[in-house]
Design a protein around this motif. Structure first.
Motif, PDB file in Angstrom:
ATOM      1  N   ARG A  48       9.348  -5.752   8.430  1.00 44.42           N
ATOM      2  CA  ARG A  48       9.390  -6.276   7.066  1.00 44.42           C
ATOM      3  C   ARG A  48       8.921  -5.240   6.061  1.00 44.42           C
ATOM      4  O   ARG A  48       8.130  -4.361   6.372  1.00 44.42           O
ATOM      5  CB  ARG A  48       8.464  -7.497   6.962  1.00 44.42           C
ATOM      6  CG  ARG A  48       8.859  -8.611   7.897  1.00 44.42           C
ATOM      7  CD  ARG A  48       7.923  -9.795   7.821  1.00 44.42           C
ATOM      8  NE  ARG A  48       7.859 -10.285   6.455  1.00 44.42           N
ATOM      9  CZ  ARG A  48       6.753 -10.760   5.897  1.00 44.42           C
ATOM     10  NH1 ARG A  48       5.636 -10.807   6.573  1.00 44.42           N
ATOM     11  NH2 ARG A  48       6.771 -11.217   4.662  1.00 44.42           N
ATOM     12  N   LEU A  49       9.418  -5.380   4.851  1.00 46.25           N
ATOM     13  CA  LEU A  49       8.933  -4.584   3.732  1.00 46.25           C
ATOM     14  C   LEU A  49       7.971  -5.451   2.923  1.00 46.25           C
ATOM     15  O   LEU A  49       8.296  -6.575   2.556  1.00 46.25           O
ATOM     16  CB  LEU A  49      10.090  -4.124   2.843  1.00 46.25           C
ATOM     17  CG  LEU A  49      11.069  -3.152   3.497  1.00 46.25           C
ATOM     18  CD1 LEU A  49      12.213  -2.861   2.556  1.00 46.25           C
ATOM     19  CD2 LEU A  49      10.362  -1.871   3.880  1.00 46.25           C
ATOM     20  N   VAL A  50       6.786  -4.911   2.653  1.00 48.48           N
ATOM     21  CA  VAL A  50       5.729  -5.673   2.003  1.00 48.48           C
ATOM     22  C   VAL A  50       5.289  -4.932   0.746  1.00 48.48           C
ATOM     23  O   VAL A  50       5.101  -3.705   0.766  1.00 48.48           O
ATOM     24  CB  VAL A  50       4.529  -5.851   2.957  1.00 48.48           C
ATOM     25  CG1 VAL A  50       3.410  -6.621   2.288  1.00 48.48           C
ATOM     26  CG2 VAL A  50       4.960  -6.534   4.230  1.00 48.48           C
ATOM     27  N   LYS A  51       5.114  -5.664  -0.367  1.00 41.94           N
ATOM     28  CA  LYS A  51       4.616  -5.058  -1.592  1.00 41.94           C
ATOM     29  C   LYS A  51       3.119  -4.790  -1.461  1.00 41.94           C
ATOM     30  O   LYS A  51       2.371  -5.620  -0.985  1.00 41.94           O
ATOM     31  CB  LYS A  51       4.847  -5.969  -2.797  1.00 41.94           C
ATOM     32  CG  LYS A  51       6.235  -5.958  -3.313  1.00 41.94           C
ATOM     33  CD  LYS A  51       6.324  -6.734  -4.602  1.00 41.94           C
ATOM     34  CE  LYS A  51       7.742  -6.729  -5.134  1.00 41.94           C
ATOM     35  NZ  LYS A  51       7.858  -7.478  -6.375  1.00 41.94           N
ATOM     36  N   SER A  52       2.705  -3.611  -1.909  1.00 44.16           N
ATOM     37  CA  SER A  52       1.300  -3.236  -1.898  1.00 44.16           C
ATOM     38  C   SER A  52       0.940  -2.686  -3.267  1.00 44.16           C
ATOM     39  O   SER A  52       1.805  -2.210  -4.010  1.00 44.16           O
ATOM     40  CB  SER A  52       1.032  -2.165  -0.851  1.00 44.16           C
ATOM     41  OG  SER A  52       1.327  -2.641   0.422  1.00 44.16           O
ATOM     42  N   TYR A  91       3.997  -0.455  -4.835  1.00 48.39           N
ATOM     43  CA  TYR A  91       4.959   0.248  -3.992  1.00 48.39           C
ATOM     44  C   TYR A  91       5.216  -0.615  -2.764  1.00 48.39           C
ATOM     45  O   TYR A  91       4.535  -1.602  -2.530  1.00 48.39           O
ATOM     46  CB  TYR A  91       4.467   1.645  -3.615  1.00 48.39           C
ATOM     47  CG  TYR A  91       3.191   1.665  -2.818  1.00 48.39           C
ATOM     48  CD1 TYR A  91       3.221   1.787  -1.444  1.00 48.39           C
ATOM     49  CD2 TYR A  91       1.960   1.555  -3.439  1.00 48.39           C
ATOM     50  CE1 TYR A  91       2.074   1.794  -0.703  1.00 48.39           C
ATOM     51  CE2 TYR A  91       0.794   1.572  -2.714  1.00 48.39           C
ATOM     52  CZ  TYR A  91       0.860   1.694  -1.348  1.00 48.39           C
ATOM     53  OH  TYR A  91      -0.292   1.703  -0.621  1.00 48.39           O
ATOM     54  N   ILE A  92       6.196  -0.242  -1.976  1.00 48.19           N
ATOM     55  CA  ILE A  92       6.583  -1.042  -0.820  1.00 48.19           C
ATOM     56  C   ILE A  92       6.276  -0.260   0.456  1.00 48.19           C
ATOM     57  O   ILE A  92       6.597   0.922   0.561  1.00 48.19           O
ATOM     58  CB  ILE A  92       8.078  -1.416  -0.888  1.00 48.19           C
ATOM     59  CG1 ILE A  92       8.314  -2.316  -2.087  1.00 48.19           C
ATOM     60  CG2 ILE A  92       8.547  -2.057   0.393  1.00 48.19           C
ATOM     61  CD1 ILE A  92       9.730  -2.760  -2.283  1.00 48.19           C
ATOM     62  N   THR A  93       5.630  -0.939   1.409  1.00 46.12           N
ATOM     63  CA  THR A  93       5.344  -0.336   2.705  1.00 46.12           C
ATOM     64  C   THR A  93       6.044  -1.140   3.790  1.00 46.12           C
ATOM     65  O   THR A  93       6.375  -2.312   3.599  1.00 46.12           O
ATOM     66  CB  THR A  93       3.830  -0.331   2.996  1.00 46.12           C
ATOM     67  OG1 THR A  93       3.339  -1.668   2.975  1.00 46.12           O
ATOM     68  CG2 THR A  93       3.088   0.511   1.997  1.00 46.12           C
ATOM     69  N   GLN A  94       6.258  -0.503   4.923  1.00 43.79           N
ATOM     70  CA  GLN A  94       6.895  -1.170   6.040  1.00 43.79           C
ATOM     71  C   GLN A  94       5.828  -1.595   7.036  1.00 43.79           C
ATOM     72  O   GLN A  94       5.027  -0.783   7.490  1.00 43.79           O
ATOM     73  CB  GLN A  94       7.882  -0.240   6.724  1.00 43.79           C
ATOM     74  CG  GLN A  94       8.619  -0.896   7.864  1.00 43.79           C
ATOM     75  CD  GLN A  94       9.628   0.030   8.491  1.00 43.79           C
ATOM     76  OE1 GLN A  94       9.777   1.172   8.071  1.00 43.79           O
ATOM     77  NE2 GLN A  94      10.318  -0.456   9.488  1.00 43.79           N
ATOM     78  N   GLN A  95       5.808  -2.880   7.347  1.00 41.31           N
ATOM     79  CA  GLN A  95       4.902  -3.415   8.361  1.00 41.31           C
ATOM     80  C   GLN A  95       5.745  -4.143   9.396  1.00 41.31           C
ATOM     81  O   GLN A  95       6.259  -5.236   9.147  1.00 41.31           O
ATOM     82  CB  GLN A  95       3.892  -4.375   7.730  1.00 41.31           C
ATOM     83  CG  GLN A  95       2.910  -3.691   6.824  1.00 41.31           C
ATOM     84  CD  GLN A  95       1.920  -4.656   6.218  1.00 41.31           C
ATOM     85  OE1 GLN A  95       2.035  -5.869   6.388  1.00 41.31           O
ATOM     86  NE2 GLN A  95       0.947  -4.120   5.505  1.00 41.31           N
ATOM     87  N   GLY A  96       5.905  -3.499  10.526  1.00 39.05           N
ATOM     88  CA  GLY A  96       6.784  -4.055  11.558  1.00 39.05           C
ATOM     89  C   GLY A  96       8.228  -3.952  11.112  1.00 39.05           C
ATOM     90  O   GLY A  96       8.734  -2.872  10.826  1.00 39.05           O
TER      91      GLY A  96
END
Length: 127
Positions: free
Chosen positions: A38-42, A31-36
């Motif tokens: 950017r969207l990051v795959k987790s 799934y994709i999370t938002q860090q700052g």
């Protein structure tokens, strides 16, 4: 979070509930999370909880996916307040009430397993 604990939660749900069945797929869910900004795959494991012996209907839900990260956040939050709870989770020996509380909070109050019969449930059955 220990994977032992996740499998233990699924085993307890399967052994104490006739209405729900829990499964943990071997493949991690992406799934994709938002860090700052950017969207990051987790990736993490998922606890699938399904209704048993109920025909599928397009309006009502039959399956819930509860992510390991959501369960972990809730365990940390409850563990800060209740040291006995944190110790039971560290030993991978959660009670039925612990599991019910974790799943209810992780599903945003949508899934109530009713593994433990409370005095309120007894009151509702009598009236």
């Amino acid at each position: 979070m220990k994977t032992e604990l996740l499998y233990r939660i699924a085993d307890i749900i399967n052994s104490n509930s006739t209405k729900y069945h829990a499964v943990i797929p071997r493949v991690k869910r992406q799934y994709i999370t938002q860090q700052g900004n950017r969207l990051v795959k987790s990736t993490c494991l998922v606890l699938n909880i399904m209704l048993v012996n109920r025909p599928k209907h397009y309006v009502s839900r039959n399956k819930w996916n509860i992510y390991e990260n959501d369960i972990d956040k809730i365990i940390k939050k409850i563990g800060r307040r209740d040291k006995e709870f944190a110790q039971r989770i560290d030993n991978c020996e959660p009670t039925l009430f612990d599991i019910e509380m974790i799943i209810r909070r992780a599903s945003f109050q949508a899934l109530k397993l009713k593994l433990v019969v409370t005095s309120y449930d007894i009151y509702l059955e009598n009236n």
